[in-house]
Write a protein that holds these residues in place. Structure first.
Motif, PDB file in Angstrom:
ATOM      1  N   PHE A   1      10.781   1.895   1.059  1.00  0.00           N
ATOM      2  CA  PHE A   1      11.916   2.459   1.817  1.00  0.00           C
ATOM      3  C   PHE A   1      12.330   1.549   2.966  1.00  0.00           C
ATOM      4  N   ASP A   2      13.510   1.832   3.544  1.00  0.00           N
ATOM      5  CA  ASP A   2      14.035   1.026   4.642  1.00  0.00           C
ATOM      6  C   ASP A   2      13.711   1.664   5.998  1.00  0.00           C
ATOM      7  N   PRO A   3      13.778   0.868   7.077  1.00  0.00           N
ATOM      8  CA  PRO A   3      13.567   1.440   8.419  1.00  0.00           C
ATOM      9  C   PRO A   3      14.626   2.485   8.750  1.00  0.00           C
TER      10      PRO A   3
ATOM     11  N   TRP B   1      13.556  -9.836   5.358  1.00  0.00           N
ATOM     12  CA  TRP B   1      12.131  -9.969   5.034  1.00  0.00           C
ATOM     13  C   TRP B   1      11.864  -9.619   3.563  1.00  0.00           C
ATOM     14  N   ARG B   2      12.574  -8.566   3.090  1.00  0.00           N
ATOM     15  CA  ARG B   2      12.365  -8.154   1.708  1.00  0.00           C
ATOM     16  C   ARG B   2      12.803  -9.275   0.749  1.00  0.00           C
ATOM     17  N   ALA B   3      13.893  -9.920   1.116  1.00  0.00           N
ATOM     18  CA  ALA B   3      14.384 -11.010   0.270  1.00  0.00           C
ATOM     19  C   ALA B   3      13.367 -12.153   0.212  1.00  0.00           C
ATOM     20  N   ILE B   4      12.803 -12.495   1.391  1.00  0.00           N
ATOM     21  CA  ILE B   4      11.809 -13.583   1.432  1.00  0.00           C
ATOM     22  C   ILE B   4      10.577 -13.199   0.619  1.00  0.00           C
ATOM     23  N   ALA B   5      10.110 -11.966   0.793  1.00  0.00           N
ATOM     24  CA  ALA B   5       8.904 -11.520   0.101  1.00  0.00           C
ATOM     25  C   ALA B   5       9.105 -11.545  -1.411  1.00  0.00           C
ATOM     26  N   GLU B   6      10.293 -11.110  -1.845  1.00  0.00           N
ATOM     27  CA  GLU B   6      10.538 -11.074  -3.283  1.00  0.00           C
ATOM     28  C   GLU B   6      10.665 -12.492  -3.851  1.00  0.00           C
ATOM     29  N   GLU B   7      11.359 -13.337  -3.111  1.00  0.00           N
ATOM     30  CA  GLU B   7      11.574 -14.703  -3.584  1.00  0.00           C
ATOM     31  C   GLU B   7      10.247 -15.449  -3.723  1.00  0.00           C
ATOM     32  N   LYS B   8       9.356 -15.288  -2.727  1.00  0.00           N
ATOM     33  CA  LYS B   8       8.107 -16.066  -2.739  1.00  0.00           C
ATOM     34  C   LYS B   8       6.917 -15.245  -3.211  1.00  0.00           C
TER      35      LYS B   8
END
Lengths: 406, 458
Positions: B321-323, B348-355
């Protein structure tokens, strides 16, 4: 038992000494009163004599020839004026000494109790358990205007005989007692061992061992806990000066040591009795107050020399020395005799000597008086205990917030 | 002209930058730790030691925060003691202008300046929060917009006090019987926040006005620095951000009749050294994992999500979920870290998913990376380049370990800066901190006030 065995000996440092003309003596260092080297040398001298502790005077206003509390600054240029923050002087000399207790004065009336608590706790860390504090009130309306937060009444010359002045002063002592209570609670607000550094759980502290103090009174409220972990002594030593029932009651509520100002041995005995009454009236718990008599001292080896020196200083100043204590002028032997007599007569725990001239009369204490007291078997041969509390015979109390083991 | 590099040594504080779990981590409260860092800095010919302040223990979700270092000493008391174990090092500390009064702070800094022979520096901070105010009789709430008004008045009042004794007032002349050359002088200050008068107890100190630092990158903070401070302690430690910040801050000085050299720009900076670049980077990753324990990773994530995430596994993925940006803040006792939590969470979600990063790996990736990671030579080069190219005038270095976290820097980087001729080999530029920083002698209080009252628009 007070009055028998060994006595405690402290020295009160203030400017160039307690005589207003002290700075004019050949050995005085009047140009260095605001330097670290001056204070460091005095502290080392006091430590050389293995004195229990030194005190450093302070106030939030300028000195004045008028001795009454709240006296207005005068225009005199022939006496020492100006002083530095006493807690910071104590911190500056702490790393340069190893054993002597350091008891600076700090004012409760205008200073935040939270800051007082952390600064004395920090002094205790820096000195590894040698810190104390002499709380003092500031009654002066002029000093209040340095802060601009409170209006204080002009003090009547009759002081406590005047109802308005009496109420003002009683209030300030009442507030000071609350300030000491806050300071003491904050010292206890971290239990010993609250820092756990537990790597598996990632926790630096055990927060169940940190406590809100939630103090509230008619003067202020303070939430806590302290930002500073519990100091090495747990409770640094609190010492206060008193000249009458109101400050005696304050001491009975707040202090470990009370400095009194008797004029003679019988007067000392009466004063000690008043202090004990105050302890009963305030329902003091814990160890009884240690009672030290303050004495202003001029000491020389040759009979008559100290008295002549004091007279010369009085002439330079244009008036006889006016002070709240008895004034001693004589030889180290005579002083050793007087201290022993007073102590036996009044059941005193010790003395705080105010050197008339620095460093001269301090050296006479450490090099003349101390050896003579040792020969009489009433003063330690050296330093044994490492903390000030231990030296004064006070145990290290557990934090008041510590739950006793189930 | 080659600029000299200014160096400060920051005693690491109560955030996760400070690694307490390492076997080499010593006490955060014993005086020996402070003395060690100060002596190392002095051996490395640093300009000053720096100690921050916090007046209420931080809380998160209504409980005292327990994962970082907790607890610290009283700032100025430690600085006074450090004056005894150092001879040349400046002694800088943060002291709040919110929970104090000018008379006592001016007196403490005058005392420190006297007792250190002119080495005192004050980082002026105003905090608006009523949370901290609960520890103080005067309370604490200050409207955000009034912070710098109070700070400016506070410093102005302190300047009046510091110079209230005329030069040479203490004659200490035995023959003439004159301790003072004239009757004690009065001070008076009147403003919106303070109305005070009387007699100051301290004579003029060696610097007259201790060095004034300002920490805070907001527009109000920059303007305050421009009209009232000698140095600004900033977060802009990278080369590009530094150059923009530097140009902005220095351009504000002319309005107040000040030259660019009269305000030093000093970013905070962390560092990790290695014999090779690869070794330094590997060590930096190790340090980052120490700084971000699993518990700390969850806690830092909570500061964005603003809700209890203790049920999540730090080695697992982000919450689905989102903040909730409307929820009341769960953090007390420190500045809010994120202005737009929804945007941060998306990024942050984009970075986590990408890496393909776990919560802990993500936090390590996106928070608090070291400013300098490299060999002593490359770090010396980077520091010097930032200074020569006007990204800053020097750095306030924050080691991650106490007490020995600065030792390697002093032993290996300092000699390289000295070889380049951008750091002193001995302390010989005058006697005070002001002299060493290349600052002009203290200007009279009245001139500061006049410049602030009537800025000149260029």
């Amino acid at each position: 038992m007070p009055g028998t065995g060994e006595l405690h000996l402290a020295v009160a440092l203030d400017g160039a000494g307690w005589h207003p003309a002290a700075w004019r003596e050949p050995a005085a260092r009047p140009g260095e009163l605001f330097t670290a080297a001056y204070w460091a040398d005095l502290a080392r001298e006091a430590e050389g004599g293995t004195l229990d502790f030194l005190t450093i005077e302070d106030s939030l206003g300028l000195q004045s020839a008028g001795r009454s509390p709240g006296a207005a600054p005068d225009d005199r240029t022939d006496q020492v004026r100006g002083r530095l923050d006493a807690v910071l002087i104590a911190a500056r000399i702490a790393p340069l000494t190893r054993r002597i207790g350091l008891v600076p004065t700090a004012i409760t009336t205008h200073t935040e109790p939270f800051h007082l608590s952390t600064s004395i706790a920090t002094l205790d860390y820096i000195s590894e358990g040698r810190a104390g504090w002499r709380p003092r009130v500031s009654v002066s309306p002029r000093e209040a205007r340095h802060f601009g937060r409170r209006e204080f009444p002009e003090l009547s010359p009759q002081l406590l005989a005047d109802p308005a002045t009496a109420r003002h002063m009683t209030d300030l002592f009442d507030e000071a007692a609350d300030a000491v209570e806050v300071v003491r609670r904050l010292w206890d607000s971290w239990e010993d061992g609250a820092v756990i550094r537990d790597v598996p759980t990632g926790r630096f502290v055990d927060r169940d061992r940190l406590h809100y103090i939630d103090f509230a009174s008619r003067w202020f409220s303070v939430r806590g806990p302290s930002i500073t972990p519990r100091p090495p002594q747990g409770q640094p030593v609190v010492a206060s000066l008193g000249h009458g029932p109101v400050p005696y009651a304050f001491a009975a509520r707040a202090s470990d040591i009370v400095f009194i100002t008797p004029g003679s041995a019988p007067h000392a005995r009466e004063t000690v009795a008043q202090v004990r009454e105050a302890e009963i009236d305030t329902e003091r718990t814990g160890p009884p107050l240690a009672v030290y008599a303050d004495l202003t001292v001029f000491i020389d080896d040759k009979p008559g020399e100290a008295a002549a020196r004091k007279r010369r200083l009085d002439e330079l100043d244009g008036a006889e020395l006016s002070t709240d204590t008895a004034v001693f002028a004589g030889t180290p032997d005579e002083l050793a005799e007087l201290l022993t007599d007073w102590r036996q007569a009044a059941g005193l725990d010790g003395f705080r000597l105010r050197p008339g001239v620095l460093p001269h009369d301090l050296r006479q204490i450490t090099r003349g008086l101390v050896p003579r007291l040792r020969r009489r078997g009433v003063f330690r041969a050296g330093y044994a205990e490492s903390t000030l509390r231990a030296r004064l015979g006070l145990r290290r109390p557990a934090s008041r917030y510590e739950r006793s083991p189930a | 002209m080659t600029k000299q590099v200014i160096l400060g040594a920051h005693f690491p504080g109560v955030n996760n930058h400070t690694v307490w779990s390492d076997p080499a981590a010593g006490s955060q409260i014993q005086f020996g730790s402070f003395a060690h860092l100060a002596r190392t800095a002095e051996a490395g010919k640093f300009d000053f030691f720096f100690l921050a302040e916090g007046l209420r223990l931080r809380e998160q979700r209504g409980r005292i925060h327990d994962l970082d270092v907790v607890g610290r000493p009283n700032t100025i008391t430690v600085l006074a003691a450090l004056a005894a174990v150092t001879d040349y090092l400046g002694l800088a500390g943060t002291i709040q202008a919110t929970y104090n009064e000018p008379y006592e702070i001016a007196r403490q800094f005058a005392t420190l300046d006297h007792l250190s022979g002119g080495r005192a520096a004050w980082n002026v901070v105003t905090s608006p929060d009523a949370f901290t105010g609960e520890n103080f009789r005067r309370g604490g709430y200050l409207d955000r917009g009034d912070r710098y008004v109070r700070a400016a008045e506070f410093v102005q009042a302190a300047r009046e006090l510091w110079e209230s004794w005329p030069p040479g007032a203490v004659a200490a002349d035995r023959e003439k019987g004159e301790f003072l050359t004239g009757a004690p002088a009065r001070f008076e200050y009147s403003g919106l926040n303070f109305s005070i008068s009387g007699h100051f107890t301290a004579p003029r100190s060696p610097q007259v006005h201790p060095v004034i630092l300002q920490a805070g990158d907001s527009d109000g903070g920059r303007e305050f620095a421009a009209h009232s401070a000698d140095a600004i302690f900033t977060r802009h430690s990278t080369y590009d951000a530094g150059r923009a910040f530097y140009a902005d801050v220095k351009s504000r000085l002319a309005r107040y009749g000040r030259a660019p050299a009269e305000l030093k720009v000093l970013p905070g900076a962390s560092f990790v050294l290695g014999d090779t670049q690869a070794e330094a980077e590997e060590h930096a990753r190790y340090v980052r994992r120490q700084q971000v324990s699993p518990q700390t990773a969850i806690l830092l994530l909570e500061q964005v999500w603003n809700t209890d995430l203790s049920a999540f596994d730090a080695d697992g993925p982000l919450p689905p979920f989102d903040p909730d940006p409307e929820a009341a803040s769960i953090i007390e006792g420190r500045a809010r870290m994120h202005d737009d939590p929804l945007a941060v969470a998306r990024k942050w979600r984009a970075i986590a998913e990408e890496k393909n990063l776990s919560i802990r790996d993500l936090i390590i990736e996106v928070t608090g990376r070291q400013t300098f990671t490299g060999t002593p030579a490359s770090v010396a080069e980077a520091i010097n380049r930032s200074v020569q190219d006007d990204a800053c005038d020097g750095f306030i270095l924050v080691p991650h370990l106490i007490p020995a976290g600065l030792d390697e820097f002093a032993a290996k980087v300092v000699p390289l800066l000295q070889e380049r001729g951008v750091l002193r080999s001995s302390y010989e530029e005058g006697t005070t901190l002001r002299d060493r920083l290349g600052l002009p002698p203290a200007r009279p209080a009245a001139s500061w006030a006049a410049a602030r009252r009537e800025p000149v628009d260029a």
